[in-house]
Design a protein around this motif. Sequence first.
Motif, short mmCIF file in Angstrom:
data_model
loop_
_atom_site.label_atom_id
_atom_site.label_comp_id
_atom_site.label_asym_id
_atom_site.label_seq_id
_atom_site.Cartn_x
_atom_site.Cartn_y
_atom_site.Cartn_z
N LEU A 52 18.10 6.42 -5.65
CA LEU A 52 16.80 6.39 -6.30
C LEU A 52 15.90 7.47 -5.70
O LEU A 52 16.10 7.91 -4.57
N PRO A 53 14.87 7.89 -6.43
CA PRO A 53 13.93 8.87 -5.87
C PRO A 53 13.24 8.30 -4.63
O PRO A 53 12.93 7.11 -4.57
N GLN A 54 13.03 9.15 -3.63
CA GLN A 54 12.40 8.70 -2.39
C GLN A 54 10.93 8.37 -2.60
O GLN A 54 10.38 7.47 -1.98
N ILE A 55 10.29 9.12 -3.49
CA ILE A 55 8.87 8.93 -3.77
C ILE A 55 8.71 8.58 -5.24
O ILE A 55 9.30 9.22 -6.11
N THR A 56 7.95 7.54 -5.54
CA THR A 56 7.71 7.17 -6.94
C THR A 56 6.28 7.54 -7.32
O THR A 56 5.35 7.44 -6.51
N PRO A 57 6.09 8.02 -8.54
CA PRO A 57 4.73 8.39 -8.97
C PRO A 57 3.88 7.16 -9.22
O PRO A 57 4.37 6.04 -9.34
N ASN A 58 2.61 7.37 -9.33
CA ASN A 58 1.66 6.30 -9.63
C ASN A 58 1.67 6.06 -11.14
O ASN A 58 1.21 6.91 -11.91
N ILE A 117 18.63 -5.42 4.01
CA ILE A 117 18.15 -4.07 4.33
C ILE A 117 19.27 -3.05 4.13
O ILE A 117 19.06 -1.97 3.55
N VAL A 118 20.49 -3.40 4.57
CA VAL A 118 21.62 -2.49 4.36
C VAL A 118 21.87 -2.28 2.87
O VAL A 118 22.10 -1.15 2.41
N LEU A 119 21.82 -3.37 2.12
CA LEU A 119 22.02 -3.28 0.67
C LEU A 119 20.98 -2.37 0.03
O LEU A 119 21.30 -1.49 -0.77
N MET A 120 19.72 -2.56 0.39
CA MET A 120 18.66 -1.77 -0.21
C MET A 120 18.71 -0.32 0.26
O MET A 120 18.38 0.59 -0.51
N MET A 121 19.16 -0.10 1.49
CA MET A 121 19.32 1.28 1.96
C MET A 121 20.36 2.01 1.12
O MET A 121 20.17 3.17 0.73
N LEU A 122 21.47 1.34 0.85
CA LEU A 122 22.50 1.96 0.02
C LEU A 122 22.00 2.20 -1.40
O LEU A 122 22.30 3.21 -2.02
N ALA A 123 21.22 1.23 -1.93
CA ALA A 123 20.70 1.39 -3.29
C ALA A 123 19.64 2.48 -3.36
O ALA A 123 19.58 3.25 -4.34
N LEU A 124 18.80 2.59 -2.31
CA LEU A 124 17.74 3.59 -2.32
C LEU A 124 18.28 5.01 -2.30
O LEU A 124 17.59 5.94 -2.72
N TYR A 125 19.49 5.17 -1.81
CA TYR A 125 20.06 6.52 -1.77
C TYR A 125 20.14 7.13 -3.17
O TYR A 125 20.02 8.34 -3.34
N LEU A 185 10.38 -0.09 2.72
CA LEU A 185 11.51 -0.91 3.15
C LEU A 185 11.39 -1.28 4.62
O LEU A 185 11.66 -2.42 5.01
N LEU A 186 10.95 -0.33 5.44
CA LEU A 186 10.76 -0.63 6.86
C LEU A 186 9.67 -1.68 7.06
O LEU A 186 9.81 -2.60 7.88
N MET A 187 8.58 -1.56 6.33
CA MET A 187 7.51 -2.54 6.44
C MET A 187 7.98 -3.92 5.98
O MET A 187 7.62 -4.95 6.58
N MET A 188 8.80 -3.94 4.95
CA MET A 188 9.30 -5.22 4.45
C MET A 188 10.23 -5.88 5.47
O MET A 188 10.26 -7.10 5.62
N SER A 189 10.99 -5.05 6.22
CA SER A 189 11.85 -5.60 7.26
C SER A 189 11.02 -6.22 8.38
O SER A 189 11.44 -7.19 9.02
N LEU A 245 0.81 -1.21 0.00
CA LEU A 245 0.00 0.00 0.00
C LEU A 245 0.85 1.27 0.00
O LEU A 245 0.45 2.29 -0.58
N ILE A 246 1.99 1.23 0.69
CA ILE A 246 2.81 2.45 0.78
C ILE A 246 4.10 2.33 -0.05
O ILE A 246 5.11 2.95 0.26
N HIS A 247 4.05 1.51 -1.10
CA HIS A 247 5.27 1.29 -1.87
C HIS A 247 5.75 2.55 -2.57
O HIS A 247 6.91 2.62 -2.99
N HIS A 248 4.89 3.56 -2.73
CA HIS A 248 5.35 4.80 -3.35
C HIS A 248 6.38 5.51 -2.48
O HIS A 248 7.24 6.23 -2.98
N ASN A 249 6.27 5.34 -1.18
CA ASN A 249 7.29 5.87 -0.27
C ASN A 249 8.28 4.73 -0.02
O ASN A 249 8.05 3.84 0.78
N ARG A 250 9.41 4.77 -0.73
CA ARG A 250 10.30 3.63 -0.74
C ARG A 250 10.91 3.35 0.63
O ARG A 250 11.08 2.19 1.02
N PHE A 251 11.26 4.36 1.36
CA PHE A 251 11.88 4.15 2.66
C PHE A 251 10.89 3.50 3.63
O PHE A 251 11.21 2.54 4.34
#
Length: 945
Positions: A673-679, A663-671, A629-633, A620-626
């Motif tokens: 990438l855009p924090q918010i993705t459009p619909n 999670i560390v890997l994805m945190m480094l990769a998310l840096y 990621l927390l929810m996936m953890s 539901l909140i996948h547009h906010n990537r950070f």
Amino acid sequence: MTLLFIILLPLLGALLPPLTERFGRSVCAWSAALGPLIALGLLLGYLPYLFAGNTYFFSHDWLPQIGLNLNLHLDGLGAMFALLILGIGLLVILYARYYLAKKDSLGRLYSLLQLFMMAMLGIVLSDNILLMIVFWELTSLSSFLLIGYWSYRTDARKGARMALTITGAGGLALLAGALILGDIAGSYNLSVIINSAALIQSHSLYPLALILILLGAFTKSAQFPFHFWLPHAMAAPTPVSAYLHSATMVKAGGFLLARLYPALSGTDLWFYLVTFTGMTTLVFGAYTALFKHDLKGLLAYSTISHLGLITMLFGFNSELAAVAAIFHIINHATFKASLFMAAGIIDHETGTRDMRKINGMWKYMPVTASVAMVAASSMAGVPLLNGFLSKEMFFTETLHIELLGGFSWIIPAMATLAGIFAVAYSYRFIHDVFFNGEPIDLPKFPPHEPPRYMIFPMAVLVVLCLLVGILPNLTVAPFLEAASYAVLGHEMPEYHIALWHGLNLPLIMSFTALLGGLLLYSQRKGLFAFYERKYRRDEKVVFESRVQSSVRFAQAVTDRLENGSLQRYMALFIGAAVIAGAVELWPLTSLMGSVAMTPVDGISLLAAAILIIGAFGTVLIHHNRFAALLMMSVVGLVVSLIFIRFSAPDLALTQISVEVVTIVLMMLALYFLPQITPNESGRRRVSRDVLVAGTAGIGVGLLCLAILTRPYDTSLMDYYLANSVSGGGGANVVNVILVDFRGFDTMGEITVLAIAAIGIYIMLNNLRLPLPGTDGEGRVWSKDPYPPILTVLSRILLPLALMVSVYIFLRGHNQPGGGFIAGLITSVALILQYVSSGTDWIRQRLSLEYRRLSVTGVLVAATTGVASWIYGYPFLTSTFTHVHWPIVGEFELASAMAFDTGVYITVVGATLLILAQLGNLAQTTYAHIKTQGDESPTPDTEEAH
């Protein structure tokens, strides 16, 4: 073991030439000849034993579970082919020394030739049909490389591709036929299959097995309608043509027919399929050869014709016909290899192979002309030469065919017609090349004799043609009898090889062919005009058009399925899985089984609720990537707790370690990438995805319900529990499975991990990404990327984490733990130092090359497996013992710890290689931001973070 050496010795010649080429071409040639020369000497030592009708066997288990063993045997047939392979191979090595231009790599040609030589020896010496197919495919691959040796030429590339396509497809058919044949006979050993003729021919699958095996033989031996690859393989260097396309590769199909002759022949189906395929190839190849202006093209189609003759003889279901086929295999190899060498010499000295230009070569190259004319006469079947003897036998056997009733005359008539064409194209080879006036517009003029040692291999073969033709009983008879005994299973039927059997019908057919061929050639101008007007066609163009049509069709299908949307790919994949599962589950009369369901307790219900909330929250909140990621953890953490709940501590430790690294890997990769993705998905796509995902989820749930409520077989589990301590020396069953029972699987997994890490390193190395200067809300990143508190705490935690890692590693064989988990803990500890102190700080204190570390881990694990071989055990078999130290006391020492060490090293190296490379990108970003920050106003304190 000697048989194995005979096969492997050519590999010595494959390895040495590239190393010795720098010392001169002669040294390179001698190094290439060393392996085959020793192998030939070993083979000659067996001849007296084989001439007595004996067979030599060698057996070694390889993969007995599937029937693939290293079983070899040497009988008269195998020895005859091995002598051709090694003897003519040595002559070709000498010939190639003078043929190849200085700009071409002689060492590479020798290496490829002897790789092919090894594969051919493997075919003729195999006593296991699956092993023979392994070598069969090696000949296809090595011949592909040899035909395409001049890879800068388009005709070489296309000819190689055509040969690989046809022979490779035939190899697949042969594999299918061999599997059926082995299943019928109950063994894949050729010695068993050969003695199971009655069982095989009475089986309902005999026709299918026969057709598949014949497809393999026909494609390899260029039988009609699979003949067209051979002429276009003439784009290879002439030494390759002299070896592959006259003496070895194309004879592999004939060898297969001879080897399986006792098991498959004798039926009407065999007669019709083999005889008429061979007869069509014989006549068509002879007819077409007459009209080819390219010297090697003429020889290629004549080769096709003679291969058809050999195939036709095997199809007659006559013992003497099989003997004649074996005899002609020997004769054809000698005169055709020498003719290809002559064509190469003429091309080498004149710069062309066009017979309309290379006229009158007798004047300029009398020695080459004399030798080549004798070989061409043998090809035509002129008396006093070996080709005449086997062709006489062929004509004789065509007169004994009665299966066609009143139409049996067709066989000898077609044989005589083919003989007429053979004389015509042989006479054309002699007349147009060596006489017929003066040469026309030669690229190299005047031509002259080649170096003497370039003529020597051709002269040796021609001398053999004369000796066999004049003194057959003193030269070829023992070899022919030994080979015939291996094929027929008993002594050769009474037959006298002689120049004169009196005035009989076969002799009349021979002279009819000789006179008819000369008469036909005298009318060549009208025939050439007719052929050019009516039947000229380039098979390469047709083949390439079929290839391009296939490519266009595949591209159209691909374009329909692939549009760059990962959602579509996942939808197709999951949808296909759902359909496949539904097909299997649909016949179930009851979804629920007889096993009662486990009662639900409050803690499990709470964990399930958190897991569901985490999974839905991620979506539901996948547009906010950070936030996603927390929810996936959260999902990963709950899964770890579920493993603990069901008494799987090893899985829990692995899951939580992997979760931290991920999670560390994805945190480094998310840096980056855009924090918010459009619909980006419309309602229709969202509805489709919800439907597919919901169906898959419900389907997996129902599948789990059906499985878990039914009794299951515990034999495998009981085996592991019973043998974990006694067989693997460890009480931790999971770890013993990973490093012992299923160690080969683990070996493959760490190899894939190392390869993936190196691939990621290559993709990220020197990569420059758009560097974000602010976070998602526009706030500038802090100039100090390494907070002091984090730095101090991480350095305090490092030794503690490493100590825990060592503890987890050492206890893994008997308690939850092991190399994989310990490697992940070590990686997390070191990655924390990267995050808190930076890559430069780490490099100053830890000068490790992570790529080499990953490879070293794989090598350590593999070496552990090889050590088992040294002591005569299967790969990766572990052992253990108990050691007593005075202070420490008694403890267990297992060889699996060495394997686990390799796993540990690979995991540490691969994980750090990936994360450190991402850290390098991040550090470059920090440096870039700091540089920009020094040139811009400092942001307010509360805005910086």
